[in-house]
Scaffold this active site. Sequence first.
Site, PDB file in Angstrom:
ATOM      1  N   HIS A 141     -35.541  12.170  71.198  1.00 48.44           N
ATOM      2  CA  HIS A 141     -35.248  12.938  69.958  1.00 48.44           C
ATOM      3  C   HIS A 141     -36.522  12.968  69.086  1.00 48.44           C
ATOM      4  O   HIS A 141     -36.986  13.739  68.471  1.00 48.44           O
ATOM      5  CB  HIS A 141     -34.120  12.192  69.068  1.00 48.44           C
ATOM      6  CG  HIS A 141     -32.557  12.226  69.436  1.00 48.44           C
ATOM      7  ND1 HIS A 141     -32.101  10.995  69.743  1.00 48.44           N
ATOM      8  CD2 HIS A 141     -32.104  13.086  70.204  1.00 48.44           C
ATOM      9  CE1 HIS A 141     -30.660  11.408  70.180  1.00 48.44           C
ATOM     10  NE2 HIS A 141     -30.784  12.787  70.451  1.00 48.44           N
ATOM     11  N   LYS A 181     -15.055  12.032  66.773  1.00 41.91           N
ATOM     12  CA  LYS A 181     -15.748  11.463  67.804  1.00 41.91           C
ATOM     13  C   LYS A 181     -16.157  10.152  67.562  1.00 41.91           C
ATOM     14  O   LYS A 181     -16.378   9.681  66.304  1.00 41.91           O
ATOM     15  CB  LYS A 181     -17.109  12.108  67.947  1.00 41.91           C
ATOM     16  CG  LYS A 181     -17.963  11.836  69.302  1.00 41.91           C
ATOM     17  CD  LYS A 181     -19.106  12.871  69.304  1.00 41.91           C
ATOM     18  CE  LYS A 181     -20.115  12.538  70.361  1.00 41.91           C
ATOM     19  NZ  LYS A 181     -21.261  13.143  70.393  1.00 41.91           N
ATOM     20  N   ARG A 211     -32.295  19.120  78.542  1.00 37.76           N
ATOM     21  CA  ARG A 211     -32.896  17.871  79.417  1.00 37.76           C
ATOM     22  C   ARG A 211     -32.943  18.303  80.990  1.00 37.76           C
ATOM     23  O   ARG A 211     -33.768  18.033  81.736  1.00 37.76           O
ATOM     24  CB  ARG A 211     -32.171  16.557  79.273  1.00 37.76           C
ATOM     25  CG  ARG A 211     -32.399  15.862  78.123  1.00 37.76           C
ATOM     26  CD  ARG A 211     -31.289  14.854  77.705  1.00 37.76           C
ATOM     27  NE  ARG A 211     -30.079  15.478  77.162  1.00 37.76           N
ATOM     28  CZ  ARG A 211     -29.300  15.040  76.634  1.00 37.76           C
ATOM     29  NH1 ARG A 211     -29.147  13.764  76.398  1.00 37.76           N
ATOM     30  NH2 ARG A 211     -28.202  15.802  76.056  1.00 37.76           N
ATOM     31  N   SER A 217     -28.450   9.080  74.104  1.00 38.19           N
ATOM     32  CA  SER A 217     -28.007   8.006  73.267  1.00 38.19           C
ATOM     33  C   SER A 217     -26.908   7.091  74.241  1.00 38.19           C
ATOM     34  O   SER A 217     -26.680   5.966  74.172  1.00 38.19           O
ATOM     35  CB  SER A 217     -27.458   8.459  71.841  1.00 38.19           C
ATOM     36  OG  SER A 217     -28.314   9.202  71.505  1.00 38.19           O
TER      37      SER A 217
END
Length: 158
Positions: A19, A43, A92, A130
């Site tokens: 990030h 979440k 990614r 993460s």
Amino acid sequence: MSPRVGLYPGSFDPVHVGHVDLVHRASRITDRLVVAVLVNPAKTCRFTVEERVDLLEEVFADHDDVEIATFDGLLVDFAKQVGANVVVRGLRAVSDFDYEFSMAHMNRRLQPEIETVCLMAAPDYTYLSSRLVKEVAGLGGDVANLVPPTVLRALQAG
Ligand code: ADP
């Protein structure tokens, strides 16, 4: 010409070096960059929204052109609210593409004047997420080079 204001949304649970690299690169192509933590009660996160904001604030304390915010609801509504004309996302691998592709098209449909720009993850960080950071740290693995020092301390604090 109107200033180029970028909006980089995400969960940032927690912020990692992938990030950070993206923020550095995005701030080179924008005049101002808003890093926005999505408030999503559905979440389950490792860090609260406030903790994630505090960590981001610390990490980017020296960057006058980067500001940290939170948002809920539609991303394009928040983009309008902060005057952003570019949404920045990271890619990614091919696995990120489908989601980013449909979100970009939906956001364009909702707000045609806001562009989505996807930056390729740096080669060293294409595997980094993460989720992986939390998993490895939770099992006692070394994540010192994968997160800023302040995040490392927060992960070690429990
Ligand atoms: P989300 O929950 O929206 O996937 P994340 O906090 O995981 O949010 O990531 C926010 C943004 O940062 C997404 O666009 C994601 O693709 C990007 N990103 C995540 N990890 C990396 C990385 N290692 N390198 C570059 N970009 C990344």
